[in-house]
Design a protein around this motif. Sequence first.
Motif, mmCIF file in Angstrom:
data_model
loop_
_atom_site.group_PDB
_atom_site.id
_atom_site.type_symbol
_atom_site.label_atom_id
_atom_site.label_comp_id
_atom_site.label_asym_id
_atom_site.label_seq_id
_atom_site.Cartn_x
_atom_site.Cartn_y
_atom_site.Cartn_z
ATOM 1 N N UNK A 188 -21.043 30.157 33.435
ATOM 2 C CA UNK A 188 -20.717 31.188 34.427
ATOM 3 C C UNK A 188 -19.457 31.968 34.106
ATOM 4 N N UNK A 189 -18.532 31.358 33.350
ATOM 5 C CA UNK A 189 -17.297 32.063 32.973
ATOM 6 C C UNK A 189 -17.019 31.882 31.478
ATOM 7 N N UNK A 190 -17.954 32.243 30.611
ATOM 8 C CA UNK A 190 -17.760 31.980 29.173
ATOM 9 C C UNK A 190 -16.533 32.680 28.585
ATOM 10 N N UNK A 191 -16.205 33.852 29.071
ATOM 11 C CA UNK A 191 -15.030 34.558 28.545
ATOM 12 C C UNK A 191 -13.746 33.807 28.892
ATOM 13 N N UNK A 192 -13.673 33.265 30.102
ATOM 14 C CA UNK A 192 -12.489 32.493 30.508
ATOM 15 C C UNK A 192 -12.383 31.202 29.707
ATOM 16 N N UNK A 193 -13.517 30.576 29.420
ATOM 17 C CA UNK A 193 -13.512 29.359 28.591
ATOM 18 C C UNK A 193 -12.990 29.693 27.202
ATOM 19 N N UNK A 194 -13.464 30.777 26.635
ATOM 20 C CA UNK A 194 -13.017 31.183 25.300
ATOM 21 C C UNK A 194 -11.515 31.466 25.288
ATOM 22 N N UNK A 195 -11.043 32.205 26.271
ATOM 23 C CA UNK A 195 -9.604 32.513 26.354
ATOM 24 C C UNK A 195 -8.785 31.234 26.473
ATOM 25 N N UNK A 196 -9.237 30.308 27.341
ATOM 26 C CA UNK A 196 -8.542 29.039 27.501
ATOM 27 C C UNK A 196 -8.497 28.269 26.184
ATOM 28 N N UNK A 197 -9.661 28.075 25.568
ATOM 29 C CA UNK A 197 -9.746 27.256 24.357
ATOM 30 C C UNK A 197 -8.924 27.840 23.217
ATOM 31 N N UNK A 198 -9.008 29.136 23.034
ATOM 32 C CA UNK A 198 -8.300 29.767 21.920
ATOM 33 C C UNK A 198 -6.794 29.842 22.138
ATOM 34 N N UNK A 235 -1.484 27.471 21.125
ATOM 35 C CA UNK A 235 -0.278 28.286 21.321
ATOM 36 C C UNK A 235 0.488 27.848 22.563
ATOM 37 N N UNK A 236 -0.236 27.349 23.569
ATOM 38 C CA UNK A 236 0.415 26.879 24.796
ATOM 39 C C UNK A 236 0.900 25.433 24.660
ATOM 40 N N UNK A 237 0.728 24.846 23.473
ATOM 41 C CA UNK A 237 1.170 23.485 23.148
ATOM 42 C C UNK A 237 0.466 22.401 23.961
ATOM 43 N N UNK A 238 -0.800 22.657 24.308
ATOM 44 C CA UNK A 238 -1.634 21.623 24.910
ATOM 45 C C UNK A 238 -1.966 20.628 23.808
ATOM 46 N N UNK A 239 -1.800 19.350 24.074
ATOM 47 C CA UNK A 239 -2.012 18.311 23.056
ATOM 48 C C UNK A 239 -3.380 17.648 23.172
ATOM 49 N N UNK A 240 -3.936 17.583 24.383
ATOM 50 C CA UNK A 240 -5.244 16.968 24.615
ATOM 51 C C UNK A 240 -5.928 17.715 25.747
ATOM 52 N N UNK A 249 -15.638 24.195 24.214
ATOM 53 C CA UNK A 249 -14.182 24.169 24.047
ATOM 54 C C UNK A 249 -13.820 23.618 22.676
ATOM 55 N N UNK A 250 -14.429 22.496 22.289
ATOM 56 C CA UNK A 250 -14.119 21.873 20.999
ATOM 57 C C UNK A 250 -14.429 22.795 19.825
ATOM 58 N N UNK A 251 -15.399 23.690 19.986
ATOM 59 C CA UNK A 251 -15.756 24.598 18.893
ATOM 60 C C UNK A 251 -14.717 25.692 18.674
ATOM 61 N N UNK A 252 -13.802 25.864 19.638
ATOM 62 C CA UNK A 252 -12.848 26.976 19.560
ATOM 63 C C UNK A 252 -11.397 26.547 19.427
ATOM 64 N N UNK A 253 -11.130 25.239 19.266
ATOM 65 C CA UNK A 253 -9.751 24.767 19.174
ATOM 66 C C UNK A 253 -9.687 23.537 18.294
ATOM 67 N N UNK A 254 -8.506 23.274 17.759
ATOM 68 C CA UNK A 254 -8.270 22.038 17.013
ATOM 69 C C UNK A 254 -7.666 20.947 17.895
ATOM 70 N N UNK A 275 -21.931 17.901 13.340
ATOM 71 C CA UNK A 275 -20.825 17.578 12.434
ATOM 72 C C UNK A 275 -19.768 18.689 12.427
ATOM 73 N N UNK A 276 -18.526 18.286 12.489
ATOM 74 C CA UNK A 276 -17.409 19.223 12.457
ATOM 75 C C UNK A 276 -16.884 19.629 13.818
ATOM 76 N N UNK A 277 -17.600 19.291 14.882
ATOM 77 C CA UNK A 277 -17.168 19.640 16.240
ATOM 78 C C UNK A 277 -17.147 18.354 17.072
ATOM 79 N N UNK A 278 -16.191 17.454 16.800
ATOM 80 C CA UNK A 278 -16.181 16.189 17.533
ATOM 81 C C UNK A 278 -15.666 16.339 18.964
ATOM 82 N N UNK A 279 -16.254 15.554 19.838
ATOM 83 C CA UNK A 279 -15.771 15.402 21.208
ATOM 84 C C UNK A 279 -15.744 13.904 21.483
#
Length: 168
Positions: A41-51, A55-60, A75-80, A106-110
Motif C-alpha cells: 500500500x505504501x511501496x514508495x515510503x518503504x523504498x525511502x525508508x529502506x534506502x 545514512x540514518x545510522x540504523x543498525x538493525x 526492505x532487505x533488498x534495498x539495504x545492507x 540467495x543474496x537477500x537474507x532475512x
Amino acid sequence: MKPVVSIIMGSTSDLPVMEKAAAFLDEMEIPFEMHALSAHRTPEAVEKFAKSAEDREIKVIIAAAGMAAHLCGVIASMTSVPVIGVPVNSTLDGMDALLAIVQMPPGIPVATVGINGGLNSAILAARILSVGDRALQKKLAAYRESLKNKIVRANEDLKKISYRHKTN
C-alpha cells in the motif's frame, strides 16, 4: 537520542505482537523508532525508508508482517542493514507469513523468528548490537539470568501443589 533499531509493521494491527519488542528494547535502553509501512500500500515510503536506513545510522531493522509478508524481504533488498522478520499470525495460523519471510532468494537474507515472535526479534537485535558493547552484553546476561530465576521460582511453586499420587 537517535534510533539504532527500527521496528516496522505492515499495519498497526501488528502492534500487539511488536509491543513486546518495543518493551524489551526500552528495558535494554536501546533507542528505537516504530513505523507502519506496507510493501503493497505504501511501496514508495518503504523504498525511502529502506534506502535511508544506513545514512540514518540504523543498525538493525525488525520488520513484522502477516499474510503475504513481503515487507521484510522488500526492505532487505534495498539495504545492507540486517533485517529480522517477524511473521504475524493473521491468516493460516501464520504459516503463510512464516514461509514468505523465511524463503528468501540467495543474496537477500532475512533473519526470521517464530510466528508472533516480537520479543525474540528484539532480543536478537540486542545481541547483534551487543557485538563490541560490553555494557549491553552484561544487560543481556542479566536478562538470561532472570529467565533462569523464573524457572527456579516456578519449580518452587510446583512443589506446593499437592496431588495424592504426586511424588515431589
